[in-house]
Design an enzyme around this catalytic site. Structure first.
Site, PDB file in Angstrom:
ATOM      1  N   TYR A  54      -7.928 -19.490  -3.934  1.00  0.00           N
ATOM      2  CA  TYR A  54      -7.845 -18.091  -4.349  1.00  0.00           C
ATOM      3  C   TYR A  54      -8.898 -17.290  -3.584  1.00  0.00           C
ATOM      4  O   TYR A  54     -10.089 -17.370  -3.861  1.00  0.00           O
ATOM      5  CB  TYR A  54      -8.053 -17.936  -5.854  1.00  0.00           C
ATOM      6  CG  TYR A  54      -6.988 -18.577  -6.718  1.00  0.00           C
ATOM      7  CD1 TYR A  54      -5.771 -19.002  -6.177  1.00  0.00           C
ATOM      8  CD2 TYR A  54      -7.188 -18.764  -8.072  1.00  0.00           C
ATOM      9  CE1 TYR A  54      -4.799 -19.585  -6.977  1.00  0.00           C
ATOM     10  CE2 TYR A  54      -6.210 -19.336  -8.878  1.00  0.00           C
ATOM     11  CZ  TYR A  54      -5.028 -19.757  -8.325  1.00  0.00           C
ATOM     12  OH  TYR A  54      -4.058 -20.343  -9.104  1.00  0.00           O
ATOM     13  N   LYS A 216       6.549  -2.820 -18.281  1.00  0.00           N
ATOM     14  CA  LYS A 216       6.125  -1.675 -17.471  1.00  0.00           C
ATOM     15  C   LYS A 216       7.130  -1.300 -16.380  1.00  0.00           C
ATOM     16  O   LYS A 216       7.113  -0.184 -15.869  1.00  0.00           O
ATOM     17  CB  LYS A 216       4.767  -1.940 -16.832  1.00  0.00           C
ATOM     18  CG  LYS A 216       4.769  -2.982 -15.734  1.00  0.00           C
ATOM     19  CD  LYS A 216       3.419  -3.079 -15.016  1.00  0.00           C
ATOM     20  CE  LYS A 216       2.339  -3.614 -15.904  1.00  0.00           C
ATOM     21  NZ  LYS A 216       1.071  -3.826 -15.161  1.00  0.00           N
ATOM     22  N   GLN A 290      -6.444  -5.494 -21.770  1.00  0.00           N
ATOM     23  CA  GLN A 290      -5.268  -6.357 -21.677  1.00  0.00           C
ATOM     24  C   GLN A 290      -5.503  -7.675 -22.407  1.00  0.00           C
ATOM     25  O   GLN A 290      -4.608  -8.216 -23.056  1.00  0.00           O
ATOM     26  CB  GLN A 290      -4.933  -6.620 -20.209  1.00  0.00           C
ATOM     27  CG  GLN A 290      -4.477  -5.381 -19.447  1.00  0.00           C
ATOM     28  CD  GLN A 290      -4.384  -5.632 -17.957  1.00  0.00           C
ATOM     29  OE1 GLN A 290      -5.213  -6.337 -17.377  1.00  0.00           O
ATOM     30  NE2 GLN A 290      -3.387  -5.047 -17.316  1.00  0.00           N
TER      31      GLN A 290
END
Length: 324
Positions: A54, A216, A290
């Site tokens: 990552y 969304k 979130q």
């Protein structure tokens, strides 16, 4: 927060975990990433997942920095290896050389003395499985890792690994990390049954289908300008979900969630956690809020009727296979 054992091991992980794919060290600035990690810890999340690949190790660095303020025994860090970390032929895969070297590199980036869960990010057909499993077992013996797991391995690959482990009396592989959400359910056919039979827990990634299962994205509508789908550096997976038939199905799921006084993300996460063999669902977050919303899913108990209604909605896109 609630906690589950990771497979048949004694390790307990939070039902919601926090991951760092496409976020920390990349699309989210470091301070916001730290804020998210601290909020997750405050809310009882003890499972934090990352990988060496990552952002070429940057995500591990960000995670390690944020966790330094906490007592080491209070959290579980999982990282992974397989994907290239350089141009040389030995800087990739699951060879003994790469496993040993990348474990040391991850420990340095994370600032830790040991990794709780070290995972094979993918299967490597070029390396004898015995070589990979012996290297992982040696790392456990050395105390550099506590447990070993795999990610996105097939049922056949898992069965072969279990057989080798038993034949050679190696420590068990305790987990698999597959993609799993309402739209991608391939593991239900054979990966879940084989894993359950052999004591392996699932720590699933992309439980909200890259944000599609938050509601969304709308059919025949522009992508929100601040969304992952609108960012060319992070939308290489999510775009395959953005079909009108899929988004219409998501709208129906959202309506059901509203009937239950839930957000769609809470419905989606509680649906995952209702399945046998799931130890944790790994969420991503670019804002602490979130996380606050998503962790509420652990308190949701879906009825048999609700689960049947979900299945009926999902039947409309049966066979859907996103590119990944």
């Amino acid at each position: 927060m609630k906690y589950r054992k990771l497979g048949n091991s004694g390790l307990k992980v939070s039902e919601i975990g926090l991951g760092s794919w496409l976020t920390y060290g990349k699309a989210v600035n470091d301070q916001t990433a730290h804020d998210c990690i601290h909020k997750a810890y405050e809310l009882g999340i003890n499972f934090f997942d990352t990988a060496n690949a990552y952002e070429e190790g940057k995500a591990e660095i960000v995670l390690g920095e944020a966790l330094q303020r906490y007592v080491r025994s209070s959290y579980v860090v999982a990282t992974k290896l397989f994907f290239p970390m350089g141009q040389d032929p030995n800087e990739r895969g699951l060879s003994r050389k790469h496993i040993i070297e990348q474990c040391d590199a991850s420990l340095k980036r994370l600032g830790l003395d040991y990794i709780d869960l070290y995972q094979c990010h993918r299967f490597d057909p070029e390396v004898p499985m015995e070589e990979t499993l012996y290297a992982l077992d040696d790392l456990v013996r050395q105390g550099k890792i506590l447990y070993a797991g795999v990610s996105e391995w097939s049922a056949a690959q898992i069965e072969k690994a279990v057989g080798i482990r038993k034949d050679h009396r190696l420590r068990p592989i305790i987990s698999n990390q597959p993609i799993y959400n309402m739209l991608e359910r391939y593991i239900e056919k054979d990966v879940l049954p084989v894993s359950n039979e052999n004591g392996m827990g699932q720590i699933v990634f992309s439980p909200l289908a890259q944000g599609v299962l938050t509601g969304k994205y709308k059919p025949n509508a522009e992508k929100p300008s601040d969304s992952r789908a609108a960012n060319d550096s992070t939308n290489f997976v999510i775009n395959s979900y953005l079909r009108n038939d899929v988004l219409k199905c998501v709208e129906k799921l959202n309506t059901l969630a509203q009937e239950l006084d839930l957000s769609l993300s809470q419905l989606s996460l509680s649906w995952i956690l209702s399945h046998e063999g799931i130890s944790s669902a790994i969420i991503g977050a670019s804002r602490p809020q979130q996380i606050e919303e998503n962790v509420k899913a652990v308190d949701v108990e879906l009825t048999k009727d609700t689960l049947e209604r979900i299945d009926n909605i999902l039947e409309e896109i049966k066979g859907f296979a996103p590119l990944r």
